[in-house]
Scaffold this motif. Structure first.
Motif, PDB file in Angstrom:
ATOM      1  N   LEU A   1       5.640  -0.909  10.696  1.00 26.25           N
ATOM      2  CA  LEU A   1       6.663   0.255  10.895  1.00 26.25           C
ATOM      3  C   LEU A   1       8.219   0.800  10.931  1.00 26.25           C
ATOM      4  O   LEU A   1       8.502   1.696  11.022  1.00 26.25           O
ATOM      5  CB  LEU A   1       6.380   0.092  12.847  1.00 26.25           C
TER       6      LEU A   1
ATOM      7  N   PRO B   1       9.760   5.662  15.067  1.00 27.34           N
ATOM      8  CA  PRO B   1       8.219   5.151  14.744  1.00 27.34           C
ATOM      9  C   PRO B   1       7.748   4.747  15.872  1.00 27.34           C
ATOM     10  O   PRO B   1       7.963   3.974  16.774  1.00 27.34           O
ATOM     11  CB  PRO B   1       7.823   4.267  13.454  1.00 27.34           C
TER      12      PRO B   1
ATOM     13  N   ARG C   1      10.157  13.313  14.513  1.00 27.56           N
ATOM     14  CA  ARG C   1       9.163  11.877  13.776  1.00 27.56           C
ATOM     15  C   ARG C   1       8.363  12.884  12.734  1.00 27.56           C
ATOM     16  O   ARG C   1       8.539  13.112  12.029  1.00 27.56           O
ATOM     17  CB  ARG C   1       9.179  11.126  14.276  1.00 27.56           C
TER      18      ARG C   1
ATOM     19  N   ALA D   1      -0.022   8.659  12.964  1.00 25.84           N
ATOM     20  CA  ALA D   1       0.708   7.140  13.500  1.00 25.84           C
ATOM     21  C   ALA D   1      -1.259   6.466  13.153  1.00 25.84           C
ATOM     22  O   ALA D   1      -1.701   6.037  12.439  1.00 25.84           O
ATOM     23  CB  ALA D   1       0.762   7.706  15.134  1.00 25.84           C
TER      24      ALA D   1
END
Length: 363
Positions: free
Chosen positions: A276, A200, A180, A231
């Protein structure tokens, strides 16, 4: 359309306790030993949305139907999972089936609850899980490359396209970075690769009860790491959430206020999972019911209609659309129509979060 968030982490970090509170059931056994959750447990939970009650009161609806997310409680992972250690093979198989990862990290000291690594260190725990997922992805991609390269040399365009995506991801994984972290790749191609580290992630810091409102030194370290990764990190006390889940609904607000909390940690986890997955909510409202519907951000009106019923998409004509703010300000559909705040949108319209919609169709 189902959306799943997998609850992962090392054994004894509070995954099953959190899951039990999320689903308000005892479906997942919470015990003080590794691997107490052998098969993944699935709980469907309502996504909290204060707009539903407001719309229902205006529309004088007989009932309210919220949208929902599925949470999967997955067996704890240990070092060597990518090589089959512990329940590694089952863990990796189950995590491939979810859309996003809720990574629970133990951020509390308790001598009565053993830690599989011998001591509390949430960043180390996060790295163990991430490393095992990266090793599994690396092995998976390296197995694919040989065959793809052979077909690509023969002029196969699909193989050439896949290699163009796999190359940068392999480079990242070999450097110790998750899939990612690689930007600018074709999302559909990446999705078809079913990579564990492309999903995610939100970090959930499971703290002791006294730190539920403000966090602690452990959760601060996690929050710093999350910020560096772009994040999210959420502070939750799984023990408190389990207690709240057993209270009658009318007593929960007072209990939370006594702890200095504005809302439950579970509500924050659910909303984080919703965000998310890049999900938004549109509504239908009328005397029968006010209902929330989940779609991915960027969905055109016909596909949004298809979430309600396939016939709506196949026979789509137009969508009568009112923004949530206009619906409330105008006192409902009739007022919005009279004040010119109702729009007739066609096939190219991209549905926005909070839209109140009525679909016209003919099949």
């Amino acid at each position: 359309m189902g959306f799943r968030c997998g609850i992962v982490g090392l054994p004894n970090v509070g995954k099953s306790t959190l899951f039990n509170a999320l689903s308000e059931t005892a479906a997942a056994e919470a015990a003080n030993y590794p691997f107490c959750t052998i098969e993944p447990n699935i709980g469907r939970v309502a996504v909290p949305d204060e707009r539903l009650q407001v719309l229902a009161e205006i529309a004088k609806s007989a009932r309210i139907v919220p949208t929902s997310l599925e949470f999967v409680d997955i067996a704890g992972l240990v070092r060597g999972a990518s090589k089959g250690e512990g329940l590694g093979n089952q863990f990796l198989a189950h995590i491939r089936e979810v859309d996003a990862i809720v990574h629970v990290l133990r951020c509390f000291e308790d001598q009565d609850v053993t830690h599989v690594e011998g001591g509390v260190d949430p960043l180390r725990d996060a790295e163990i899980v991430e490393t095992e997922l990266m090793l599994a992805d690396l092995e998976s991609l390296e197995r694919r490359v040989t065959g793809l390269e052979k077909r690509a040399r023969g002029g196969d365009r699909e193989s050439q396209a896949q290699l163009g995506v796999i190359g940068p991801i392999l480079g990242a994984l070999r450097e110790g970075r998750p899939a990612r972290s690689v930007a600018g790749l074709d999302e559909e191609t990446v999705r078809r690769l079913q990579l564990l580290t492309a999903k995610p992630v939100v970090y959930v810091c499971n703290v002791e009860e006294a730190a539920a409102a403000s966090g602690n030194a452990f959760s601060e370290r996690v929050a710093k790491r999350a910020a560096e990764e772009g994040a999210r990190a959420i502070v939750v006390s799984a023990a408190i959430e389990a207690e709240i889940s057993r209270l009658p609904a009318e007593e929960r607000g007072e209990f939370l206020a006594g702890l200095g909390l504005a809302d439950t940690g579970l509500d924050r986890v659910i909303r984080a999972g919703h965000d998310l997955l890049r999900l938004i909510t549109f509504f239908t409202a009328g005397p029968k019911e006010t209902r929330a519907w989940t779609i991915v951000r960027g969905t055109p009106a016909p596909q949004a209609a298809g979430v309600i019923h396939g016939d709506f998409e196949r026979g789509f004509i137009a969508a009568e659309t009112i923004s949530y703010a206009d619906y409330v300000a105008c006192g409902g559909e009739v007022g919005a129509r009279e004040k010119g705040r109702m729009r007739i949108e066609g096939r190219d319209y991209v549905v926005q979060d909070g839209d109140v919609m009525l679909f016209r169709f003919n099949v």
